[in-house]
Design a protein around this motif. Sequence first.
Motif, PDB file in Angstrom:
ATOM      1  N   MET A  65       0.895  -1.151  -0.141  1.00 25.50           N
ATOM      2  CA  MET A  65       0.032  -0.003  -0.098  1.00 25.50           C
ATOM      3  C   MET A  65       1.053   1.127  -0.092  1.00 25.50           C
ATOM      4  SD  MET A  65      -3.059   1.298   2.611  1.00 25.50           S
ATOM      5  CE  MET A  65      -3.814  -0.481   2.461  1.00 25.50           C
ATOM      6  N   THR A  66       0.435   2.321  -0.746  1.00 24.87           N
ATOM      7  CA  THR A  66       1.220   3.432  -0.580  1.00 24.87           C
ATOM      8  C   THR A  66       0.320   4.671  -0.312  1.00 24.87           C
ATOM      9  OG1 THR A  66       0.570   4.187  -2.999  1.00 24.87           O
ATOM     10  CG2 THR A  66       2.487   2.710  -2.899  1.00 24.87           C
ATOM     11  N   ALA A  67       1.044   5.715   0.139  1.00 20.76           N
ATOM     12  CA  ALA A  67       0.242   6.835   0.516  1.00 20.76           C
ATOM     13  C   ALA A  67      -0.874   7.201  -0.379  1.00 20.76           C
ATOM     14  CB  ALA A  67       1.184   7.963   0.968  1.00 20.76           C
ATOM     15  N   HIS A  68      -0.698   6.890  -1.682  1.00 20.81           N
ATOM     16  CA  HIS A  68      -2.044   7.404  -2.648  1.00 20.81           C
ATOM     17  C   HIS A  68      -2.880   6.374  -2.615  1.00 20.81           C
ATOM     18  CE1 HIS A  68       0.231  10.926  -4.021  1.00 20.81           C
ATOM     19  NE2 HIS A  68       1.190  10.246  -4.165  1.00 20.81           N
ATOM     20  N   SER A  69      -2.759   5.118  -1.920  1.00 21.65           N
ATOM     21  CA  SER A  69      -3.656   4.156  -1.835  1.00 21.65           C
ATOM     22  C   SER A  69      -4.406   3.827  -0.432  1.00 21.65           C
ATOM     23  CB  SER A  69      -3.314   2.697  -2.644  1.00 21.65           C
ATOM     24  OG  SER A  69      -2.274   2.411  -1.755  1.00 21.65           O
ATOM     25  N   TRP A  87      -4.083  10.871  11.155  1.00 22.95           N
ATOM     26  CA  TRP A  87      -3.656  11.233   9.968  1.00 22.95           C
ATOM     27  C   TRP A  87      -3.279  12.773   9.829  1.00 22.95           C
ATOM     28  CZ3 TRP A  87      -3.243   7.271   6.802  1.00 22.95           C
ATOM     29  CH2 TRP A  87      -4.189   6.211   6.935  1.00 22.95           C
ATOM     30  N   VAL A  88      -2.045  12.859   9.088  1.00 28.59           N
ATOM     31  CA  VAL A  88      -1.769  14.202   8.860  1.00 28.59           C
ATOM     32  C   VAL A  88      -2.264  14.389   7.302  1.00 28.59           C
ATOM     33  CG1 VAL A  88       0.395  15.834   8.246  1.00 28.59           C
ATOM     34  CG2 VAL A  88       0.274  14.260  10.084  1.00 28.59           C
ATOM     35  N   GLU A 139     -10.183   6.205   1.769  1.00 23.51           N
ATOM     36  CA  GLU A 139     -10.740   7.273   1.538  1.00 23.51           C
ATOM     37  C   GLU A 139     -10.828   8.091   2.773  1.00 23.51           C
ATOM     38  OE1 GLU A 139     -12.134  10.628  -0.377  1.00 23.51           O
ATOM     39  OE2 GLU A 139     -11.472   8.672  -1.393  1.00 23.51           O
ATOM     40  N   ARG A 140     -11.034   7.574   3.827  1.00 25.30           N
ATOM     41  CA  ARG A 140     -11.389   8.339   5.149  1.00 25.30           C
ATOM     42  C   ARG A 140      -9.989   8.904   5.600  1.00 25.30           C
ATOM     43  NH1 ARG A 140     -12.320   2.866   6.104  1.00 25.30           N
ATOM     44  NH2 ARG A 140     -10.791   1.776   7.017  1.00 25.30           N
ATOM     45  N   ALA A 141      -8.693   8.356   5.176  1.00 25.01           N
ATOM     46  CA  ALA A 141      -7.423   9.086   5.536  1.00 25.01           C
ATOM     47  C   ALA A 141      -7.236  10.560   4.821  1.00 25.01           C
ATOM     48  CB  ALA A 141      -6.376   8.396   4.944  1.00 25.01           C
ATOM     49  N   ARG A 142      -8.193  10.893   3.936  1.00 25.77           N
ATOM     50  CA  ARG A 142      -8.459  12.249   3.399  1.00 25.77           C
ATOM     51  C   ARG A 142      -8.923  13.135   4.488  1.00 25.77           C
ATOM     52  NH1 ARG A 142      -7.049   8.778  -0.008  1.00 25.77           N
ATOM     53  NH2 ARG A 142      -6.627   9.064  -2.153  1.00 25.77           N
ATOM     54  N   GLU A 143      -9.769  12.639   5.178  1.00 25.00           N
ATOM     55  CA  GLU A 143     -10.365  13.562   6.272  1.00 25.00           C
ATOM     56  C   GLU A 143      -9.734  13.790   7.302  1.00 25.00           C
ATOM     57  OE1 GLU A 143     -13.966  11.311   7.201  1.00 25.00           O
ATOM     58  OE2 GLU A 143     -14.612  11.276   4.762  1.00 25.00           O
ATOM     59  N   GLY A 144      -8.557  13.185   7.594  1.00 23.90           N
ATOM     60  CA  GLY A 144      -7.871  13.551   8.826  1.00 23.90           C
ATOM     61  C   GLY A 144      -8.565  12.593  10.205  1.00 23.90           C
ATOM     62  N   GLY A 145      -7.996  13.117  11.172  1.00 24.09           N
ATOM     63  CA  GLY A 145      -8.478  12.282  12.310  1.00 24.09           C
ATOM     64  C   GLY A 145      -7.851  11.225  12.746  1.00 24.09           C
ATOM     65  N   ARG A 146      -8.430  10.514  13.632  1.00 25.66           N
ATOM     66  CA  ARG A 146      -7.801   9.254  14.310  1.00 25.66           C
ATOM     67  C   ARG A 146      -7.657   8.088  13.380  1.00 25.66           C
ATOM     68  NH1 ARG A 146      -9.494   4.540  17.121  1.00 25.66           N
ATOM     69  NH2 ARG A 146      -7.821   4.124  18.839  1.00 25.66           N
ATOM     70  N   GLU A 191      -4.990  15.247   1.101  1.00 25.81           N
ATOM     71  CA  GLU A 191      -4.602  14.117   0.565  1.00 25.81           C
ATOM     72  C   GLU A 191      -3.672  13.643   2.061  1.00 25.81           C
ATOM     73  OE1 GLU A 191      -4.597  11.769  -2.015  1.00 25.81           O
ATOM     74  OE2 GLU A 191      -6.018  13.055  -2.699  1.00 25.81           O
ATOM     75  N   PRO A 192      -3.591  12.229   2.281  1.00 25.61           N
ATOM     76  CA  PRO A 192      -2.887  11.799   3.307  1.00 25.61           C
ATOM     77  C   PRO A 192      -1.361  12.026   3.240  1.00 25.61           C
ATOM     78  CG  PRO A 192      -3.756  10.004   2.244  1.00 25.61           C
ATOM     79  CD  PRO A 192      -4.321  11.281   1.495  1.00 25.61           C
TER      80      PRO A 192
END
Length: 110
Positions: free
Chosen positions: A1-5, A83-84, A8-15, A89-90
């Motif tokens: 898995m890469t940062a781009h894959s 997530w940062v 989707e919830r990673a794009r929102e930030g949070g825990r 994008e993550p």
Amino acid sequence: MTAHSLPERAREGGRIVRDDIEGAVTAAQLVYEDGSTQVFDPDGTTTYVERGRETAGEWYVDEHGRFCSFWPPSYRACYDLEWVVEAGEPAGVSFREVANGSTFVGRYRH
């Protein structure tokens, strides 16, 4: 898995939830604010490099769904991860130590 894959919830930030921890920490090499780097491998090993000095450790997800690391001979700590996100994008992972609240941020190196 890469940062781009990452999910989707990673794009929102949070825990970062239990099911996403492995993907979050193994997506790419992390570069910390002080210039040190770290690679987390899916097999539970990790390598941290600070000013050319390499240290080997282990990582795992505990029974509470938290990321934990072990550095021989005896240092063990658990962290809540977030997530940062940059430009939707993550971009990395923020680690907050459960025991003392100290925080550090690793950004994905692409």
